[in-house]
Design a protein around this motif. Structure first.
Motif, PDB file in Angstrom:
ATOM      1  N   ALA A   8       0.843  -1.206   0.000  1.00  0.00           N
ATOM      2  CA  ALA A   8       0.000   0.000   0.000  1.00  0.00           C
ATOM      3  C   ALA A   8       0.870   1.244   0.000  1.00  0.00           C
ATOM      4  O   ALA A   8       0.923   1.982   0.977  1.00  0.00           O
ATOM      5  CB  ALA A   8      -0.917  -0.017   1.215  1.00  0.00           C
ATOM      6  N   HIS A   9       1.608   1.427  -1.094  1.00  0.00           N
ATOM      7  CA  HIS A   9       2.399   2.651  -1.251  1.00  0.00           C
ATOM      8  C   HIS A   9       2.215   3.176  -2.673  1.00  0.00           C
ATOM      9  O   HIS A   9       2.340   2.414  -3.626  1.00  0.00           O
ATOM     10  CB  HIS A   9       3.882   2.378  -0.988  1.00  0.00           C
ATOM     11  CG  HIS A   9       4.638   3.632  -0.676  1.00  0.00           C
ATOM     12  ND1 HIS A   9       4.791   4.629  -1.598  1.00  0.00           N
ATOM     13  CD2 HIS A   9       5.233   4.057   0.457  1.00  0.00           C
ATOM     14  CE1 HIS A   9       5.462   5.626  -1.042  1.00  0.00           C
ATOM     15  NE2 HIS A   9       5.753   5.309   0.204  1.00  0.00           N
ATOM     16  N   PRO A  10       1.918   4.493  -2.816  1.00  0.00           N
ATOM     17  CA  PRO A  10       1.625   5.001  -4.165  1.00  0.00           C
ATOM     18  C   PRO A  10       2.854   5.137  -5.068  1.00  0.00           C
ATOM     19  O   PRO A  10       2.706   5.234  -6.286  1.00  0.00           O
ATOM     20  CB  PRO A  10       1.028   6.394  -3.879  1.00  0.00           C
ATOM     21  CG  PRO A  10       1.515   6.769  -2.512  1.00  0.00           C
ATOM     22  CD  PRO A  10       1.722   5.499  -1.763  1.00  0.00           C
ATOM     23  N   PHE A  15      10.577   2.393  -0.696  1.00  0.00           N
ATOM     24  CA  PHE A  15      11.130   1.250   0.030  1.00  0.00           C
ATOM     25  C   PHE A  15      10.072   0.148   0.129  1.00  0.00           C
ATOM     26  O   PHE A  15      10.367  -1.025  -0.093  1.00  0.00           O
ATOM     27  CB  PHE A  15      11.570   1.700   1.439  1.00  0.00           C
ATOM     28  CG  PHE A  15      11.929   0.559   2.340  1.00  0.00           C
ATOM     29  CD1 PHE A  15      13.158  -0.076   2.210  1.00  0.00           C
ATOM     30  CD2 PHE A  15      11.036   0.098   3.300  1.00  0.00           C
ATOM     31  CE1 PHE A  15      13.490  -1.155   3.030  1.00  0.00           C
ATOM     32  CE2 PHE A  15      11.352  -0.975   4.120  1.00  0.00           C
ATOM     33  CZ  PHE A  15      12.587  -1.594   3.984  1.00  0.00           C
ATOM     34  N   SER A  16       8.845   0.534   0.439  1.00  0.00           N
ATOM     35  CA  SER A  16       7.767  -0.467   0.601  1.00  0.00           C
ATOM     36  C   SER A  16       7.633  -1.343  -0.642  1.00  0.00           C
ATOM     37  O   SER A  16       7.556  -2.569  -0.546  1.00  0.00           O
ATOM     38  CB  SER A  16       6.413   0.219   0.837  1.00  0.00           C
ATOM     39  OG  SER A  16       6.424   0.962   2.004  1.00  0.00           O
ATOM     40  N   ASN A  17       7.605  -0.706  -1.822  1.00  0.00           N
ATOM     41  CA  ASN A  17       7.418  -1.506  -3.040  1.00  0.00           C
ATOM     42  C   ASN A  17       8.668  -2.294  -3.399  1.00  0.00           C
ATOM     43  O   ASN A  17       8.557  -3.403  -3.931  1.00  0.00           O
ATOM     44  CB  ASN A  17       6.923  -0.619  -4.182  1.00  0.00           C
ATOM     45  CG  ASN A  17       5.447  -0.321  -4.013  1.00  0.00           C
ATOM     46  OD1 ASN A  17       4.692  -1.166  -3.548  1.00  0.00           O
ATOM     47  ND2 ASN A  17       5.029   0.894  -4.337  1.00  0.00           N
ATOM     48  N   THR A 127       6.226  -2.500   8.543  1.00  0.00           N
ATOM     49  CA  THR A 127       5.843  -1.095   8.681  1.00  0.00           C
ATOM     50  C   THR A 127       7.076  -0.208   8.511  1.00  0.00           C
ATOM     51  O   THR A 127       8.004  -0.273   9.324  1.00  0.00           O
ATOM     52  CB  THR A 127       5.247  -0.849  10.089  1.00  0.00           C
ATOM     53  OG1 THR A 127       4.260  -1.841  10.361  1.00  0.00           O
ATOM     54  CG2 THR A 127       4.645   0.539  10.201  1.00  0.00           C
ATOM     55  N   SER A 128       7.094   0.599   7.446  1.00  0.00           N
ATOM     56  CA  SER A 128       8.209   1.558   7.315  1.00  0.00           C
ATOM     57  C   SER A 128       7.761   2.867   7.953  1.00  0.00           C
ATOM     58  O   SER A 128       6.565   3.172   8.007  1.00  0.00           O
ATOM     59  CB  SER A 128       8.575   1.757   5.844  1.00  0.00           C
ATOM     60  OG  SER A 128       7.542   2.442   5.182  1.00  0.00           O
ATOM     61  N   MET A 129       8.721   3.621   8.472  1.00  0.00           N
ATOM     62  CA  MET A 129       8.325   4.855   9.161  1.00  0.00           C
ATOM     63  C   MET A 129       9.390   5.939   9.087  1.00  0.00           C
ATOM     64  O   MET A 129      10.541   5.679   8.751  1.00  0.00           O
ATOM     65  CB  MET A 129       7.939   4.538  10.611  1.00  0.00           C
ATOM     66  CG  MET A 129       8.972   3.783  11.402  1.00  0.00           C
ATOM     67  SD  MET A 129       8.169   2.979  12.793  1.00  0.00           S
ATOM     68  CE  MET A 129       9.534   2.937  13.918  1.00  0.00           C
ATOM     69  N   GLU A 135      12.067   6.353  19.473  1.00  0.00           N
ATOM     70  CA  GLU A 135      11.091   7.418  19.773  1.00  0.00           C
ATOM     71  C   GLU A 135       9.744   6.821  20.150  1.00  0.00           C
ATOM     72  O   GLU A 135       9.094   7.282  21.087  1.00  0.00           O
ATOM     73  CB  GLU A 135      10.921   8.328  18.559  1.00  0.00           C
ATOM     74  CG  GLU A 135      11.904   9.499  18.539  1.00  0.00           C
ATOM     75  CD  GLU A 135      11.939  10.137  17.158  1.00  0.00           C
ATOM     76  OE1 GLU A 135      11.152  11.068  16.949  1.00  0.00           O
ATOM     77  OE2 GLU A 135      12.738   9.689  16.309  1.00  0.00           O
ATOM     78  N   TYR A 136       9.324   5.795  19.385  1.00  0.00           N
ATOM     79  CA  TYR A 136       8.019   5.195  19.668  1.00  0.00           C
ATOM     80  C   TYR A 136       8.060   4.344  20.935  1.00  0.00           C
ATOM     81  O   TYR A 136       7.069   4.250  21.656  1.00  0.00           O
ATOM     82  CB  TYR A 136       7.528   4.386  18.467  1.00  0.00           C
ATOM     83  CG  TYR A 136       6.927   5.277  17.399  1.00  0.00           C
ATOM     84  CD1 TYR A 136       5.939   6.204  17.730  1.00  0.00           C
ATOM     85  CD2 TYR A 136       7.329   5.203  16.080  1.00  0.00           C
ATOM     86  CE1 TYR A 136       5.372   7.034  16.771  1.00  0.00           C
ATOM     87  CE2 TYR A 136       6.773   6.017  15.114  1.00  0.00           C
ATOM     88  CZ  TYR A 136       5.797   6.934  15.467  1.00  0.00           C
ATOM     89  OH  TYR A 136       5.231   7.753  14.525  1.00  0.00           O
ATOM     90  N   GLU A 137       9.233   3.721  21.199  1.00  0.00           N
ATOM     91  CA  GLU A 137       9.343   2.942  22.438  1.00  0.00           C
ATOM     92  C   GLU A 137       9.254   3.874  23.640  1.00  0.00           C
ATOM     93  O   GLU A 137       8.605   3.573  24.633  1.00  0.00           O
ATOM     94  CB  GLU A 137      10.648   2.159  22.467  1.00  0.00           C
ATOM     95  CG  GLU A 137      10.466   0.779  21.860  1.00  0.00           C
ATOM     96  CD  GLU A 137      11.746   0.014  21.693  1.00  0.00           C
ATOM     97  OE1 GLU A 137      12.837   0.636  21.729  1.00  0.00           O
ATOM     98  OE2 GLU A 137      11.659  -1.212  21.511  1.00  0.00           O
TER      99      GLU A 137
HETATM  100  C1  LIG Z   1       0.754  11.278   5.170  1.00  0.00           C
HETATM  101  C2  LIG Z   1       1.990  10.820   5.889  1.00  0.00           C
HETATM  102  C3  LIG Z   1       1.913  10.555   7.247  1.00  0.00           C
HETATM  103  C4  LIG Z   1       3.049  10.073   7.926  1.00  0.00           C
HETATM  104  N1  LIG Z   1       2.939   9.774   9.259  1.00  0.00           N
HETATM  105  C5  LIG Z   1       4.015   9.230   9.909  1.00  0.00           C
HETATM  106  C6  LIG Z   1       3.892   8.820  11.281  1.00  0.00           C
HETATM  107  O1  LIG Z   1       2.859   8.938  11.918  1.00  0.00           O
HETATM  108  N2  LIG Z   1       4.998   8.300  11.863  1.00  0.00           N
HETATM  109  C7  LIG Z   1       6.177   8.122  11.198  1.00  0.00           C
HETATM  110  O2  LIG Z   1       7.135   7.629  11.794  1.00  0.00           O
HETATM  111  N3  LIG Z   1       6.306   8.479   9.897  1.00  0.00           N
HETATM  112  C8  LIG Z   1       5.251   9.023   9.247  1.00  0.00           C
HETATM  113  N4  LIG Z   1       5.365   9.363   7.920  1.00  0.00           N
HETATM  114  C9  LIG Z   1       6.609   9.034   7.220  1.00  0.00           C
HETATM  115  C10 LIG Z   1       6.469   7.732   6.456  1.00  0.00           C
HETATM  116  O3  LIG Z   1       6.150   6.663   7.325  1.00  0.00           O
HETATM  117  C11 LIG Z   1       7.777   7.425   5.715  1.00  0.00           C
HETATM  118  O4  LIG Z   1       7.978   8.459   4.806  1.00  0.00           O
HETATM  119  C12 LIG Z   1       7.715   6.131   4.974  1.00  0.00           C
HETATM  120  O5  LIG Z   1       7.618   5.062   5.853  1.00  0.00           O
HETATM  121  C13 LIG Z   1       8.954   5.960   4.121  1.00  0.00           C
HETATM  122  O6  LIG Z   1       8.951   4.673   3.541  1.00  0.00           O
HETATM  123  P1  LIG Z   1       8.634   4.448   1.993  1.00  0.00           P
HETATM  124  O7  LIG Z   1       9.897   4.708   1.205  1.00  0.00           O
HETATM  125  O8  LIG Z   1       8.189   3.028   1.860  1.00  0.00           O
HETATM  126  O9  LIG Z   1       7.612   5.523   1.721  1.00  0.00           O
HETATM  127  C14 LIG Z   1       4.273   9.885   7.223  1.00  0.00           C
HETATM  128  C15 LIG Z   1       4.334  10.184   5.848  1.00  0.00           C
HETATM  129  C16 LIG Z   1       3.218  10.631   5.189  1.00  0.00           C
HETATM  130  C17 LIG Z   1       3.307  10.935   3.704  1.00  0.00           C
END
Ligand SMILES: Cc1cc2nc3c(=O)[nH]c(=O)nc-3n(C[C@H](O)[C@H](O)[C@H](O)COP(=O)(O)O)c2cc1C
Length: 203
Positions: A8-10, A15-17, A127-129, A135-137
């Motif tokens: 589910a990444h546009p 990284f997700s894809n 889950t990528s973030m 920070e979340y811990e």
């Molecule tokens: C709409 C939106 C909301 C996001 N909310 C969070 C969040 O709540 N916590 C976080 O750690 N990162 C957040 N991010 C960052 C994304 O998680 C991060 O850019 C993504 O995991 C990068 O991986 P990708 O290359 O697969 O996109 C957010 C990004 C977007 C666009």
């Protein structure tokens, strides 16, 4: 072994894809049959409507939902790959759960309470973030992500959660670091593939 990978990444270059593609290639190398379902590519409609609800109640499953349910039904292993958006799933993925994991397909409610109907399947969440794991811990919510994203959805449906992996600071990570995360992710699948080989072939 049927391996359904829901992504589910546009952005195709995210990284997700990249992880979803690597999981598919690795599955083929381990005699599993992968299928990637990219919810943006298939233009999945995530809005659960009143018409959906009344049709489902009458046992009529709209065709786009029934197509996804068939794929879930056939899967032995499911992987979900998504970025963390506002502490949650991207809306298209949340809407996929709202519409596809229907009462009567994914669970049923009887006088004994709810019962998951998708028993025997395994799932791995990725889950990528943008934030770090620390920070979340520190905020005490990493475990809440595991509970809410994993147990409250898939555990409720009777699916065994065999892993939930978090990829921190992905937006600032080097290509080398991302590749290391992908390699580690593939290593995590080895026990799943080897245990599956001991399960007798389904008739
Ligand atoms: C709409 C939106 C909301 C996001 N909310 C969070 C969040 O709540 N916590 C976080 O750690 N990162 C957040 N991010 C960052 C994304 O998680 C991060 O850019 C993504 O995991 C990068 O991986 P990708 O290359 O697969 O996109 C957010 C990004 C977007 C666009």
């Amino acid at each position: 072994m049927q391996h359904l990978i829901i992504s589910a990444h546009p952005n195709k270059n995210s990284f997700s894809n990249a992880l979803a593609e690597a999981l598919a290639a690795d599955s083929r190398n381990n005699n599993a049959n992968p299928m990637i379902r990219n919810l943006y590519e298939i233009d999945f409609n995530p809005i659960l409507t009143n018409s959906d609800l009344s049709q489902i109640k009458d046992g009529l499953i709209p065709p786009d939902i029934s197509r996804e349910q068939k794929l879930l039904k056939e899967a032995d292993l499911i992987s979900i790959v998504y970025p963390l958006w506002w502490g949650s799933f991207p809306a298209v993925l949340k809407g996929y759960f709202d519409r596809v994991l229907t009462n009567g397909f994914a669970f049923k409610i009887s006088t004994d309470g709810p019962e998951g109907l998708l028993k025997g399947k395994k799932i791995v969440l990725h889950t990528s973030m943008g934030n770090s794991v620390e920070e979340y811990e520190k905020k005490g919510i990493l475990d809440a992500f595991r509970q809410i994203h994993g147990n409250e959805v898939f555990g409720f449906c009777g699916i065994e959660i065999v892993g939930h992996f978090f990829y921190p600071r992905i937006s600032d990570s080097s290509e080398e670091m991302k590749n290391r995360y992908i390699e580690k992710a593939l290593e995590n699948y080895q026990p799943i593939f080897s245990s599956q080989q001991q399960i007798p072939v389904k008739m």
